[in-house]
Design an enzyme around this catalytic site. Structure first.
Site, PDB file in Angstrom:
ATOM      1  N   ASP A  45     105.399 -22.119  51.064  1.00  0.00           N
ATOM      2  CA  ASP A  45     104.895 -20.887  51.681  1.00  0.00           C
ATOM      3  C   ASP A  45     103.701 -20.340  50.904  1.00  0.00           C
ATOM      4  O   ASP A  45     103.492 -20.659  49.730  1.00  0.00           O
ATOM      5  CB  ASP A  45     105.997 -19.836  51.834  1.00  0.00           C
ATOM      6  CG  ASP A  45     106.622 -19.421  50.508  1.00  0.00           C
ATOM      7  OD1 ASP A  45     106.805 -20.291  49.632  1.00  0.00           O
ATOM      8  OD2 ASP A  45     106.915 -18.223  50.342  1.00  0.00           O
ATOM      9  N   GLU A  85     109.144 -18.538  48.434  1.00  0.00           N
ATOM     10  CA  GLU A  85     108.923 -18.177  47.025  1.00  0.00           C
ATOM     11  C   GLU A  85     108.073 -16.917  46.954  1.00  0.00           C
ATOM     12  O   GLU A  85     108.202 -16.117  46.034  1.00  0.00           O
ATOM     13  CB  GLU A  85     108.222 -19.316  46.275  1.00  0.00           C
ATOM     14  CG  GLU A  85     108.274 -19.175  44.752  1.00  0.00           C
ATOM     15  CD  GLU A  85     107.162 -18.307  44.187  1.00  0.00           C
ATOM     16  OE1 GLU A  85     107.283 -17.843  43.045  1.00  0.00           O
ATOM     17  OE2 GLU A  85     106.152 -18.084  44.887  1.00  0.00           O
TER      18      GLU A  85
END
Ligand SMILES: [Zn+2]
Length: 380
Positions: free
Chosen positions: A70, A137
């Protein structure tokens, strides 16, 4: 490399708009390459987060290569020189959201493992390589690495080493690796007073006036002196909000958010206790909502730090500084499993910024660092 090198894979990952928690097909792309190498893939997805756990080998040591697909939002397109989701190359750099944080790290790890496995003929290899890749994250981090780490704990899986591919270098590849991170503790504070006319303060109770001396006291406090591994704990106010918008109204409430990045010389409980004493002294009516997003971790000198330092030196000629500053990372969820953790990745100068980029020359070199590191850890 039949599959294409690090540059090609990094470009393919950047082209996927993987805004947290959307993985946007990144894990599928990586998983396809890993399964061709004989990795067993398991998707431990939860609450919209994609988590890929892939393993190859048997027995110990178990080395986890960890990372996230991400990215943080790019912000307005006009602020970028080029489309953040169309990888572009200029002046020796590759541009795009995630170029440094951390799609290049992931790509370099995949290619390193491809090479490591292909070279498997000669010296005896031992142990197990695992990939732990998440799409959360940059977000709340509840159903990402933390979630997978809990599953590993339930299964009795104990990693020996974890290598996180976050961007850690300061000015050039290899000048710095991360061997620990500070803890993170935050608080949402609401101070209640009584709304009224500024001309009649006796009939009101100004929450800003109550909050100001409390903050002054907190800002002046020395929380600890740090220690050999960490700088002193820091306290920062990140948000302050009060007022109705009218210049003649004492507001009824004031809100404040503050955050600690703390060293292992303090504990979250210590800090909470000290803050609570100050708040109770100044603020008769308040609510403090705390959040604790990570204990500090530190990997002492040992097999992993030595192997990482040597691998970096062999490829770049530099002896890396061992660093414990910076933000939190998913290393905080892997260290409690008993793993030695280091973070090695490209230069972090442009992470979370517009025109994020990575030096193209560094891509292959980073991959070679990971490959050397695996060879040191997993060759009998
Ligand atoms: Zn990152």
């Amino acid at each position: 490399m039949a599959e294409g090198g690090v540059l090609k894979l990094t470009r393919e990952l950047i082209a996927r708009r993987s805004l947290t928690p959307d993985d946007a097909g990144c894990c599928e792309l990586i998983g396809a390459r890993l399964s061709r190498l004989g990795f067993k893939l398991e998707y431990l997805n939860a609450e919209g987060v994609t988590n890929l756990w892939a393993t190859r080998g048997t027995g110990g040591p178990l080395v986890i290569l960890a990372g996230h697909t991400d990215i943080v939002p790019p912000g307005p397109r006009e602020a970028w020189a080029t489309d953040p989701f169309q990888p572009s190359q200029a002046d020796g750099y590759l541009y795009g959201r995630g170029a440094a944080d951390m799609k290049s790290g992931l790509a370099a790890m995949v290619v390193a493992v491809e090479r490591f496995v292909a070279a498997e003929a000669a010296p005896a290899k031992k142990g197990t390589i695992a990939f732990l890749i998440t799409s959360d994250e940059e977000g709340p981090c509840r159903f990402g690495t933390k979630y997978v780490a809990e599953m590993l704990r339930e299964r009795g899986i104990k990693p020996d080493y974890a290598i996180v591919g976050e961007a850690t270098a300061s000015e050039q590849l290899g000048d710095r690796i991360v061997v620990g991170r500070r803890g993170s503790l935050g608080c949402d504070l609401t101070v209640h007073g009584k709304q009224g006319h500024v001309a009649y303060p006796a009939k009101a109770d100004n929450p800003i006036h109550r909050l100001a001396p409390a903050l002054a006291e907190l800002m002046a406090m020395r929380w600890d002196e740090g220690n050999a591994h960490f700088p002193p704990t820091s306290f920062q106010v990140s948000n302050l909000r009060a007022g109705t918008g009218a210049n003649n109204v004492i507001p009824g409430t004031a809100e404040c958010i503050f955050n600690f990045r703390y060293s292992s010389a303090s504990s979250a409980d210590d800090l909470r206790r000290k803050v609570t004493a100050v708040l109770d002294k100044h603020l008769p009516k308040h609510e403090a909502r705390w959040w604790h997003t990570g204990e500090p971790y530190y990997t002492c000198a040992g097999a992993l730090v030595t192997a990482a330092t040597e691998a970096v030196r062999e490829i770049t000629g530099l002896v890396p500084t061992l660093f414990t500053g910076g933000g939190t990372s998913d290393g905080r969820f892997l260290a409690p499993l008993g793993a030695q953790v280091v973070e090695i990745g490209p230069v972090n100068e442009t992470i979370h910024k517009v025109n994020e980029c990575v030096r193209i020359d560094d891509l292959e070199r980073l991959s070679r660092i990971y490959e050397r590191l695996l060879a040191r850890l997993l060759t009998a």
